[in-house]
Design a protein around this motif. Structure first.
Motif, PDB file in Angstrom:
ATOM      1  N   MET A   1       0.834  -1.182   0.000  1.00 39.12           N
ATOM      2  CA  MET A   1       0.000   0.000   0.000  1.00 39.12           C
ATOM      3  C   MET A   1       0.879   1.247   0.000  1.00 39.12           C
ATOM      4  SD  MET A   1      -3.046  -0.550   2.634  1.00 39.12           S
ATOM      5  CE  MET A   1      -2.382  -2.086   3.250  1.00 39.12           C
ATOM      6  N   GLN A  23      -4.753   7.074  -0.499  1.00 35.58           N
ATOM      7  CA  GLN A  23      -4.131   5.818  -0.900  1.00 35.58           C
ATOM      8  C   GLN A  23      -4.065   5.810  -2.421  1.00 35.58           C
ATOM      9  OE1 GLN A  23      -6.212   2.316   0.382  1.00 35.58           O
ATOM     10  NE2 GLN A  23      -4.827   0.951  -0.680  1.00 35.58           N
ATOM     11  N   LYS A  63      -1.141   2.749   8.317  1.00 32.92           N
ATOM     12  CA  LYS A  63      -1.676   2.245   7.049  1.00 32.92           C
ATOM     13  C   LYS A  63      -2.895   1.360   7.297  1.00 32.92           C
ATOM     14  CE  LYS A  63       2.710   2.140   4.552  1.00 32.92           C
ATOM     15  NZ  LYS A  63       3.675   1.248   3.877  1.00 32.92           N
ATOM     16  N   THR A  67      -6.720   2.164   5.894  1.00 28.15           N
ATOM     17  CA  THR A  67      -7.390   1.282   4.940  1.00 28.15           C
ATOM     18  C   THR A  67      -8.620   0.610   5.537  1.00 28.15           C
ATOM     19  OG1 THR A  67      -5.868  -0.511   5.473  1.00 28.15           O
ATOM     20  CG2 THR A  67      -5.346   0.840   3.555  1.00 28.15           C
ATOM     21  N   SER A  68      -8.707   0.505   6.830  1.00 25.71           N
ATOM     22  CA  SER A  68      -9.888  -0.111   7.442  1.00 25.71           C
ATOM     23  C   SER A  68     -10.955   0.918   7.811  1.00 25.71           C
ATOM     24  CB  SER A  68      -9.498  -0.904   8.686  1.00 25.71           C
ATOM     25  OG  SER A  68      -9.017  -0.031   9.693  1.00 25.71           O
ATOM     26  N   ARG A  70     -12.663   2.812   5.899  1.00 27.24           N
ATOM     27  CA  ARG A  70     -13.711   2.999   4.887  1.00 27.24           C
ATOM     28  C   ARG A  70     -14.952   2.274   5.231  1.00 27.24           C
ATOM     29  NH1 ARG A  70     -10.316   1.477   0.086  1.00 27.24           N
ATOM     30  NH2 ARG A  70      -8.501   2.500   0.808  1.00 27.24           N
TER      31      ARG A  70
END
Length: 70
Positions: A1, A23, A63, A67-68, A70
């Protein structure tokens, strides 16, 4: 990522926020055209000029949170 920070939103005032972390999705074809594929908070990806962003290094824990979220 990989992540970038927006440093310019000229011509994209409604869709990009300066100082916001995005991202990116690696895409060789768009990179060759000086574009970058970013993912917004809805999870959708968009093409934007790569000169509007700077790459940043984030700790792995950050990171995972981004990413979690959302």
């Amino acid at each position: 990522m990989e992540f970038v920070v927006c440093i310019n939103n000229q011509n994209y005032l409604a869709s990009l926020e300066v100082r916001k972390i995005y991202q990116i999705l690696p895409d060789v074809k768009v990179t060759a055209c000086n574009m970058i594929r970013i993912v917004d908070e809805s999870g959708e990806d968009y093409l934007d000029p790569n000169r509007y962003f700077l790459p940043i290094e984030l700790p792995e824990s950050t990171k995972q949170i981004l990413t979690s979220a959302r």
